[in-house]
Write an enzyme that holds these catalytic residues in place. Structure first.
Site, PDB file in Angstrom:
ATOM      1  N   ALA A  63      25.826  37.490  -0.696  1.00  0.00           N
ATOM      2  CA  ALA A  63      26.609  38.654  -0.870  1.00  0.00           C
ATOM      3  C   ALA A  63      27.571  38.604  -2.036  1.00  0.00           C
ATOM      4  CB  ALA A  63      27.347  39.059   0.557  1.00  0.00           C
ATOM      5  N   ASN A 112      36.693  34.656  -8.837  1.00  0.00           N
ATOM      6  CA  ASN A 112      36.767  36.130  -8.536  1.00  0.00           C
ATOM      7  C   ASN A 112      37.934  36.387  -7.760  1.00  0.00           C
ATOM      8  OD1 ASN A 112      35.893  37.599  -5.844  1.00  0.00           O
ATOM      9  ND2 ASN A 112      34.830  35.564  -5.965  1.00  0.00           N
ATOM     10  N   PHE A 116      36.848  43.177  -2.249  1.00  0.00           N
ATOM     11  CA  PHE A 116      36.084  43.910  -1.603  1.00  0.00           C
ATOM     12  C   PHE A 116      35.753  45.390  -2.088  1.00  0.00           C
ATOM     13  CE2 PHE A 116      36.464  41.726   2.752  1.00  0.00           C
ATOM     14  CZ  PHE A 116      35.562  40.992   2.588  1.00  0.00           C
ATOM     15  N   SER A 175      36.990  35.750   2.827  1.00  0.00           N
ATOM     16  CA  SER A 175      37.189  36.220   1.509  1.00  0.00           C
ATOM     17  C   SER A 175      38.748  35.686   1.119  1.00  0.00           C
ATOM     18  CB  SER A 175      36.895  37.409   1.211  1.00  0.00           C
ATOM     19  OG  SER A 175      37.420  37.715  -0.127  1.00  0.00           O
ATOM     20  N   ASN A 177      40.403  37.206  -1.003  1.00  0.00           N
ATOM     21  CA  ASN A 177      41.083  38.047  -1.704  1.00  0.00           C
ATOM     22  C   ASN A 177      41.594  39.319  -0.966  1.00  0.00           C
ATOM     23  OD1 ASN A 177      40.382  36.640  -4.166  1.00  0.00           O
ATOM     24  ND2 ASN A 177      38.300  37.203  -3.991  1.00  0.00           N
ATOM     25  N   THR A 178      41.326  39.352   0.332  1.00  0.00           N
ATOM     26  CA  THR A 178      41.844  40.491   0.937  1.00  0.00           C
ATOM     27  C   THR A 178      42.860  39.794   1.988  1.00  0.00           C
ATOM     28  OG1 THR A 178      39.884  41.556   1.392  1.00  0.00           O
ATOM     29  CG2 THR A 178      41.401  42.144   3.133  1.00  0.00           C
ATOM     30  N   LYS A 213      30.378  34.527   8.367  1.00  0.00           N
ATOM     31  CA  LYS A 213      30.670  33.675   7.407  1.00  0.00           C
ATOM     32  C   LYS A 213      31.858  33.104   7.217  1.00  0.00           C
ATOM     33  CE  LYS A 213      29.745  33.963   2.208  1.00  0.00           C
ATOM     34  NZ  LYS A 213      29.458  34.656   1.050  1.00  0.00           N
ATOM     35  N   ASN A 242      32.119  30.299   1.974  1.00  0.00           N
ATOM     36  CA  ASN A 242      32.573  31.379   0.929  1.00  0.00           C
ATOM     37  C   ASN A 242      33.060  30.625  -0.167  1.00  0.00           C
ATOM     38  OD1 ASN A 242      33.376  34.005  -0.041  1.00  0.00           O
ATOM     39  ND2 ASN A 242      33.681  34.791   1.644  1.00  0.00           N
TER      40      ASN A 242
END
Length: 353
Positions: A63, A112, A116, A175, A177-178, A213, A242
């Site tokens: 993903a 990165n 999302f 993730s 990043n959220t 994940k 991840n």
């Protein structure tokens, strides 16, 4: 070798002069119109049936590459055994401010902090509705919108809209990043999230397998709790792992200061070690997908021996090009033969036996 494979050594210098995100968009567009099916010998030793799905080989596209179901057909034509799209959130969102994607060339790594960014579940559902079932395995990775307080509600919406169109579903709570997303990996919150998401899945006419994940940056207690919850709550598998917020020594020390998740070569060892621990903690009872730092057949095989039934790649394609999946697939057969395994399934978890 496809046209994309043969051109990549010449295209790469030009692509690397572009902003990393712009180069990625070009790659997605190129694959969206790429329809040349890779022809070559099929190694039946690499095929397996998992979750009532027939995987022609264990190598998948992770993903993050095809967030919006724009180029999964082209990716399957490159030889991938399966493709995972997303992460997809219920509502479209733009993600974090740019720049948010960085190549660490000397480290063969990527950082990165995309956040999302995606077109939302309605647009993705429209694209997936036209795909031919049986023309390749496509999973959907689900996320939550940044401002949503009831996270489980977003995963329930994602399951209801995209579950009927997916061969498998992934709950992404890993993730970096959220804000607050990784906190959902805590034992109580995770158990509730899985229960609600699984209930939404169970309400579908056809129930796709449901996976989770996880992040590589977990304490030993976190790892034990996740394994216990995964088994108790009836998850169908785990994806490990991840990107990492850790920063091992990196040659690109200036870019290493960028916030976000690190992927690529530096993630291979820690993610494979975590994979092995989760295989032991789940006693080999759950299928695992290994992802993180895979750039060769030897890397993929190390994941398989550590406990992965399937393996995903992404960041290494930035450096190795679109032919990487086919090269890994071609290299797995000799590795199986060298260890005396008749099939790839025989090698899963071999390091623990």
């Amino acid at each position: 070798m496809t046209c994309l494979d043969s051109l990549y050594p010449f295209l790469r210098p030009a692509l690397f002069h572009l902003d990393a995100e712009n180069a990625h968009r070009l790659a997605v567009r190129a694959l969206a119109v790429h329809s040349t099916v890779r022809r070559g010998p099929v190694d039946t030793r690499l095929a397996q049936r998992l979750w009532s799905l027939d995987f022609p080989n264990p190598i998948g596209l992770a993903a993050g590459f095809d967030k919006n179901a724009e180029c999964y057909r082209g990716a399957l034509c490159l030889g991938f055994g399966f493709v995972e799209i997303g992460s997809v959130t219920p509502r479209p969102q733009s993600g974090n401010p740019r720049p948010r994607l960085f190549r660490l060339v000397a480290d063969r790594a990527v950082i990165n902090r995309m956040g999302f960014n995606n077109d939302g579940m309605e647009a993705v559902a429209t694209r997936l509705a036209t795909r031919e079932r049986g023309a390749g395995i496509v999973g959907v990775n689900l996320g939550k919108n940044k401002e949503t307080e009831d996270a489980a509600a977003d995963y329930e919406l994602g399951v209801a809209h995209l579950g009927p169109l997916a061969d498998y579903l992934v709950i992404n709570v890993s993730s970096p990043n959220t804000p607050g997303l990784r906190a959902l990996q805590g034992k109580e919150k995770l158990a509730e999230l899985i229960r609600r998401t699984r209930a939404a899945r169970d309400a579908l006419p056809k129930r796709p397998p449901l996976l989770l994940k996880i992040a590589p940056d977990l304490t030993e207690d976190d790892q034990r709790d996740i394994a216990l919850v995964a088994l108790d709550e009836g998850l169908d598998g785990l994806i490990i792992s991840n990107t990492t917020i850790a920063r091992p020594p990196l040659a690109c020390s200036d870019l290493a200061k960028e916030t976000g998740g690190l992927s690529g070569a530096p993630l291979l060892q820690p993610s494979t070690a975590l994979l092995g621990r989760m295989y032991r903690l789940t006693e080999g009872r759950l299928p695992l997908i290994g992802v993180g730092g895979v750039a060769s057949a030897a890397d993929a095989y190390a994941k398989i021996r550590a406990g992965a039934s399937l393996v995903q790649i992404y960041s290494a394609m930035v450096y190795e090009g679109p032919g990487l999946a086919a090269r890994i697939i071609a290299g797995l057969g000799p590795l199986l033969s060298a260890d005396g395994f008749a099939r790839v399934t025989d090698a899963v978890g071999a390091d623990h036996r």
